[in-house]
Design an enzyme around this catalytic site. Structure first.
Site, PDB file in Angstrom:
ATOM      1  N   HIS A  42       0.825  -1.215   0.000  1.00  0.00           N
ATOM      2  CA  HIS A  42       0.000   0.000   0.000  1.00  0.00           C
ATOM      3  C   HIS A  42       0.857   1.261   0.000  1.00  0.00           C
ATOM      4  CE1 HIS A  42      -3.484  -2.563   0.990  1.00  0.00           C
ATOM      5  NE2 HIS A  42      -2.663  -3.163   1.842  1.00  0.00           N
ATOM      6  N   SER A  61      14.148  20.615 -17.685  1.00  0.00           N
ATOM      7  CA  SER A  61      12.975  21.469 -17.821  1.00  0.00           C
ATOM      8  C   SER A  61      13.329  22.699 -18.641  1.00  0.00           C
ATOM      9  CB  SER A  61      12.479  21.899 -16.436  1.00  0.00           C
ATOM     10  OG  SER A  61      11.556  22.976 -16.527  1.00  0.00           O
TER      11      SER A  61
END
Length: 472
Positions: A158, A279
């Protein structure tokens, strides 16, 4: 030289432009040309054995087919929409070289069994290339795993800290998935190794042909047992698309983990500059684009499988033009993986691992709690009770803001009489990992055994991937 359509005999005029453009598959099925030409050579030889070509005609036919093969390979054979498909284009090329003799090759076969044969050959050939790229990825994962047999990381369920594992064990979990993909490719190939050539349009042929011998010449194990099934079956494409979609899912899961591992929050790995991007506005960024594309392209691979399943679901026997839609999805899936797998392999092979960061985070989140429960079980406490006791220990630690190994002896004793200071022997990551010795577990000894087994299996798969299934 203008060549009529292969089907034009009963028509008084040519097709409308709209029909010609819609009906044409030459823009994508020309990649089947090398396989169609190999099948044509085998078919010429079977016509010769049947007495339908004499020795001189066979020699001239094979020579022309070889010349045509070389022309196609050199990208010197022009095609256009008017050629309609690869079969029409290649017959035009043969007629240009042989005149009327070129027309004899069409005896005893149909585009229906031709395309089914060509596509099987193409898929079997490219599946081996796919297997080779999978082995390269497995090699990259194994190479990283070998260096981190004893490197602890927090194993998660999880996406929460669960129990410590070794980083090698986590990498090898991905390897096991890719090994299953290789097994699927081999199982698929065994079913795909059936030649439809000789099935004709759907009813076989009245000419004295030898489908089994042609099958053997083309690298198949057998010929179709039923001519209608031979021309209409596309299970082999669906199965291959399922395998490619499953590979995509496995690449997506690996990609997702690399995205997490390389984030500032995890900081488990640093991607090599050659396998990351930046970027356009933020100079500090190093983006895991390969991992993200692995994740993103899985949807494309699943979509190709779904596309063909929907196309096939209601088709009557035997051949239908709908089957023209079988090629682009499988071409795209194979092309996608041929592009993606080397990039993912390079990313994994070159990434740097921050072992100290991994080791520091391994015991966090009370990940050693199960060690306490197992320690109690070894001292005769029923696991149900041991689970409750350990849960109380975790609750006390959470209330005090400490980790398990930081809880005082008095606190342990107040929770249960079974909790003595001796429990601290299992409250180390190293001890937890060393205790995992059963086959398939995360302990260093078990992982070393797993690595040896994988090495043997990978050697087998590389041999299989390098085996030629389509004759030269």
């Amino acid at each position: 030289m203008t060549v009529a359509k292969l089907w034009g005999g009963r028509f008084s005029g040519g097709p409308a432009q709209a029909l010609e453009e819609l009906n044409a598959s030459i823009s994508f099925d020309m990649r089947l040309a090398p396989y169609d030409l190999l099948a044509s050579k085998a078919h010429a030889r079977v016509l010769h054995r049947a007495g339908l070509l004499d020795d001189s005609e066979l020699d001239r036919m094979l020579t022309a087919l070889t010349e045509l093969t070389e022309s196609v390979a050199a990208d010197e054979f022009p095609v256009s929409v008017s050629d309609e498909d690869v079969h029409t284009a290649l017959e035009r090329g043969l007629l240009e070289r042989l005149g009327p003799l070129g027309g004899k090759l069409r005896a005893g076969r149909s585009r229906n069994d031709q395309v089914a044969t060509d596509l099987r050959m193409y898929c079997r050939d490219h599946a081996r290339g796919l297997a080779s790229r999978l082995v390269d990825l497995i090699d990259a994962l194994v190479s990283q795993a070998v260096q981190h047999v004893e490197t602890p990381v927090p194993g998660m369920t999880h996406l929460q800290h669960a129990q410590p594992v070794t980083f090698a064990h986590q990498l090898l979990a991905h390897v096991q998935a890719f090994l299953r993909d290789l097994e699927r490719l081999r199982d698929w190939d065994a079913r795909a190794a059936v030649s439809p050539l000789g099935s004709g349009a759907l009813a076989g042929s009245s000419l004295p042909l030898d489908p089994a011998r042609v099958a053997a010449e083309l690298g198949f194990e057998s010929s179709s047992a039923n001519s209608m099934d031979g021309v209409s079956d596309r299970d082999f494409v669906v199965e291959l698309l399922f395998v490619t979609a499953t590979i995509g899912l496995h690449l997506s899961r690996l990609g997702e983990e690399v995205v997490l591992w390389s984030s500032s929050e995890f900081n488990w790995v640093v991607l090599d500059d050659a396998y990351a991007t930046g970027s356009s506005i933020m100079p500090q960024k190093k983006n895991p684009d390969i991992a993200e594309l692995a994740r993103g392209k899985s949807g494309r691979l699943v979509g190709n499988l779904t596309t063909l399943l929907v196309t096939l679901k209601s088709l009557p026997l035997a051949y239908n033009k709908d089957l023209q839609e079988d090629k682009e999805p499988v071409f795209d899936s194979l092309d996608t993986l041929e592009l993606l797998l080397p990039a993912v392999s390079g990313m994994i092979a070159t990434m740097s691992v921050n072992a100290s960061v991994m080791a520091e985070s391994a015991p966090r989140g009370f990940s050693l709690a199960t060690e306490i429960a197992d320690w109690l079980v070894r001292r005769g406490v029923p696991f149900r009770d041991a689970h409750e006791i350990t849960g109380a220990v975790v609750a006390r630690c959470a209330a005090k803001g400490v980790e398990l190994h930081e809880l005082a002896d008095d606190d342990l004793a107040s929770i249960s009489e079974h909790l003595t200071s001796a429990v601290r022997e299992v409250l180390t990551v190293e001890g937890a990992l060393a205790g995992r010795t059963t086959p398939g577990s995360t302990g260093p000894k078990a992982v070393t055994t797993q690595l040896a087994d994988i090495g043997d299996r990978v050697s087998h798969w590389r041999t299989w991937a390098d085996t030629t299934v389509v004759p030269d």
